[in-house]
Design a protein around this motif. Structure first.
Motif, PDB file in Angstrom:
ATOM      1  N   TRP A  86     113.599  73.668  20.107  1.00  0.00           N
ATOM      2  CA  TRP A  86     114.768  72.930  19.617  1.00  0.00           C
ATOM      3  C   TRP A  86     114.606  71.433  19.867  1.00  0.00           C
ATOM      4  O   TRP A  86     115.001  70.615  19.040  1.00  0.00           O
ATOM      5  CB  TRP A  86     116.044  73.433  20.310  1.00  0.00           C
ATOM      6  CG  TRP A  86     116.026  73.159  21.786  1.00  0.00           C
ATOM      7  CD1 TRP A  86     115.524  73.958  22.774  1.00  0.00           C
ATOM      8  CD2 TRP A  86     116.466  71.970  22.435  1.00  0.00           C
ATOM      9  NE1 TRP A  86     115.634  73.342  24.000  1.00  0.00           N
ATOM     10  CE2 TRP A  86     116.216  72.115  23.825  1.00  0.00           C
ATOM     11  CE3 TRP A  86     117.058  70.785  21.986  1.00  0.00           C
ATOM     12  CZ2 TRP A  86     116.536  71.134  24.759  1.00  0.00           C
ATOM     13  CZ3 TRP A  86     117.372  69.811  22.928  1.00  0.00           C
ATOM     14  CH2 TRP A  86     117.113  69.990  24.292  1.00  0.00           C
ATOM     15  N   PHE A  87     114.003  71.058  21.019  1.00  0.00           N
ATOM     16  CA  PHE A  87     113.814  69.646  21.358  1.00  0.00           C
ATOM     17  C   PHE A  87     112.851  68.986  20.363  1.00  0.00           C
ATOM     18  O   PHE A  87     113.124  67.912  19.841  1.00  0.00           O
ATOM     19  CB  PHE A  87     113.277  69.513  22.786  1.00  0.00           C
ATOM     20  CG  PHE A  87     112.905  68.107  23.162  1.00  0.00           C
ATOM     21  CD1 PHE A  87     113.881  67.173  23.461  1.00  0.00           C
ATOM     22  CD2 PHE A  87     111.572  67.710  23.179  1.00  0.00           C
ATOM     23  CE1 PHE A  87     113.541  65.866  23.797  1.00  0.00           C
ATOM     24  CE2 PHE A  87     111.222  66.410  23.506  1.00  0.00           C
ATOM     25  CZ  PHE A  87     112.207  65.484  23.812  1.00  0.00           C
ATOM     26  N   PHE A  88     111.711  69.635  20.118  1.00  0.00           N
ATOM     27  CA  PHE A  88     110.725  69.071  19.202  1.00  0.00           C
ATOM     28  C   PHE A  88     111.257  69.029  17.772  1.00  0.00           C
ATOM     29  O   PHE A  88     110.942  68.099  17.021  1.00  0.00           O
ATOM     30  CB  PHE A  88     109.412  69.855  19.290  1.00  0.00           C
ATOM     31  CG  PHE A  88     108.756  69.724  20.636  1.00  0.00           C
ATOM     32  CD1 PHE A  88     108.150  68.527  21.006  1.00  0.00           C
ATOM     33  CD2 PHE A  88     108.777  70.759  21.549  1.00  0.00           C
ATOM     34  CE1 PHE A  88     107.564  68.393  22.257  1.00  0.00           C
ATOM     35  CE2 PHE A  88     108.192  70.629  22.793  1.00  0.00           C
ATOM     36  CZ  PHE A  88     107.591  69.437  23.146  1.00  0.00           C
ATOM     37  N   THR A  89     112.060  70.008  17.405  1.00  0.00           N
ATOM     38  CA  THR A  89     112.679  70.014  16.077  1.00  0.00           C
ATOM     39  C   THR A  89     113.591  68.799  15.924  1.00  0.00           C
ATOM     40  O   THR A  89     113.533  68.085  14.918  1.00  0.00           O
ATOM     41  CB  THR A  89     113.485  71.317  15.865  1.00  0.00           C
ATOM     42  OG1 THR A  89     112.617  72.434  16.061  1.00  0.00           O
ATOM     43  CG2 THR A  89     114.085  71.372  14.477  1.00  0.00           C
ATOM     44  N   THR A  90     114.410  68.560  16.912  1.00  0.00           N
ATOM     45  CA  THR A  90     115.343  67.432  16.877  1.00  0.00           C
ATOM     46  C   THR A  90     114.603  66.096  16.856  1.00  0.00           C
ATOM     47  O   THR A  90     114.939  65.204  16.074  1.00  0.00           O
ATOM     48  CB  THR A  90     116.300  67.497  18.090  1.00  0.00           C
ATOM     49  OG1 THR A  90     116.965  68.767  18.090  1.00  0.00           O
ATOM     50  CG2 THR A  90     117.315  66.379  18.050  1.00  0.00           C
ATOM     51  N   VAL A  91     113.591  65.957  17.696  1.00  0.00           N
ATOM     52  CA  VAL A  91     112.827  64.701  17.752  1.00  0.00           C
ATOM     53  C   VAL A  91     112.130  64.442  16.421  1.00  0.00           C
ATOM     54  O   VAL A  91     112.157  63.317  15.908  1.00  0.00           O
ATOM     55  CB  VAL A  91     111.812  64.720  18.916  1.00  0.00           C
ATOM     56  CG1 VAL A  91     110.836  63.556  18.810  1.00  0.00           C
ATOM     57  CG2 VAL A  91     112.544  64.690  20.248  1.00  0.00           C
ATOM     58  N   LYS A  92     111.514  65.466  15.838  1.00  0.00           N
ATOM     59  CA  LYS A  92     110.839  65.282  14.546  1.00  0.00           C
ATOM     60  C   LYS A  92     111.828  64.851  13.472  1.00  0.00           C
ATOM     61  O   LYS A  92     111.516  63.983  12.642  1.00  0.00           O
ATOM     62  CB  LYS A  92     110.116  66.559  14.128  1.00  0.00           C
ATOM     63  CG  LYS A  92     108.850  66.775  14.927  1.00  0.00           C
ATOM     64  CD  LYS A  92     107.862  67.594  14.178  1.00  0.00           C
ATOM     65  CE  LYS A  92     106.667  67.939  15.007  1.00  0.00           C
ATOM     66  NZ  LYS A  92     105.859  66.839  15.423  1.00  0.00           N
ATOM     67  N   MET A  93     112.997  65.439  13.466  1.00  0.00           N
ATOM     68  CA  MET A  93     114.012  65.035  12.485  1.00  0.00           C
ATOM     69  C   MET A  93     114.399  63.574  12.676  1.00  0.00           C
ATOM     70  O   MET A  93     114.519  62.822  11.700  1.00  0.00           O
ATOM     71  CB  MET A  93     115.241  65.933  12.585  1.00  0.00           C
ATOM     72  CG  MET A  93     115.001  67.328  12.076  1.00  0.00           C
ATOM     73  SD  MET A  93     116.460  68.360  12.172  1.00  0.00           S
ATOM     74  CE  MET A  93     117.250  67.858  10.656  1.00  0.00           C
ATOM     75  N   MET A  94     114.562  63.151  13.910  1.00  0.00           N
ATOM     76  CA  MET A  94     114.942  61.769  14.197  1.00  0.00           C
ATOM     77  C   MET A  94     113.832  60.799  13.782  1.00  0.00           C
ATOM     78  O   MET A  94     114.106  59.740  13.205  1.00  0.00           O
ATOM     79  CB  MET A  94     115.288  61.612  15.674  1.00  0.00           C
ATOM     80  CG  MET A  94     116.576  62.315  16.054  1.00  0.00           C
ATOM     81  SD  MET A  94     116.917  62.413  17.832  1.00  0.00           S
ATOM     82  CE  MET A  94     116.570  60.784  18.413  1.00  0.00           C
ATOM     83  N   VAL A  95     112.580  61.146  14.045  1.00  0.00           N
ATOM     84  CA  VAL A  95     111.448  60.296  13.672  1.00  0.00           C
ATOM     85  C   VAL A  95     111.382  60.148  12.155  1.00  0.00           C
ATOM     86  O   VAL A  95     111.221  59.042  11.626  1.00  0.00           O
ATOM     87  CB  VAL A  95     110.118  60.864  14.230  1.00  0.00           C
ATOM     88  CG1 VAL A  95     108.913  60.195  13.579  1.00  0.00           C
ATOM     89  CG2 VAL A  95     110.069  60.712  15.735  1.00  0.00           C
TER      90      VAL A  95
END
Length: 159
Positions: free
Chosen positions: A53-62
């Motif tokens: 979930w963390f990596f999913t959120t970070v990728k979306m933000m990037v």
């Protein structure tokens, strides 16, 4: 170029899911290159495994941040790396959003293995190469509009 990378990443992941195994790698080039199927729930080098979930959120933000900044780009020196990073991040994001076990928790399909290196995919190549080009352009002082930071009398260096 970004769409080509994204399509190639998707296609090769589908081939990997169909033809490769995590327990019986396919070797080529005398064992220098192996095709090994891995579903990675972590980040690079499987760091943070289980924190999908963390990596999913970070990728979306990037991706969102880069899309917001990208209209200011006026040179291929910045357009190419942005395209590579956005496409690579989107390729792995799609895995996290839509693959098993559930939305936002999917494992990224990795399948390329070199000696002494973690298994990776084409999206990872895009992110790494694009990031290296971003660092190169930044260190050279190249602004998003293609001018050199040393040529600008005032203002933000990335203006």
């Amino acid at each position: 170029m970004a769409l080509t990378l994204l399509a190639s990443d998707f296609l090769t992941k589908q081939i990997a899911l169909t033809h490769f195994s995590g327990t019986d790698p396919t070797e080529t080039l005398g064992g220098l290159l192996k095709f090994t199927l891995v579903l990675n729930s972590g980040g690079a080098f499987s760091i943070g495994e289980g924190e999908t979930w963390f990596f999913t959120t970070v990728k979306m933000m990037v991706i969102i941040l880069m899309l917001v900044v990208s209209p200011r780009i006026r040179t291929p020196v910045w357009a190419v790396p942005f395209g590579l990073v956005i496409a690579g991040a989107a390729g792995n994001l799609a895995d996290r959003l839509f693959r098993d076990p559930s939305p936002w928790q999917g494992g990224v399909v990795d399948w390329i293995q070199l000696p002494h290196w973690p298994v990776f995919n084409l999206a990872d190549c895009g992110v790494v190469c694009g990031s290296a080009l971003v660092m190169w352009a930044s260190m050279r002082g190249i602004r998003l509009d293609g001018t050199l930071a040393s040529e600008a009398p005032t203002g933000h260096p990335l203006a």
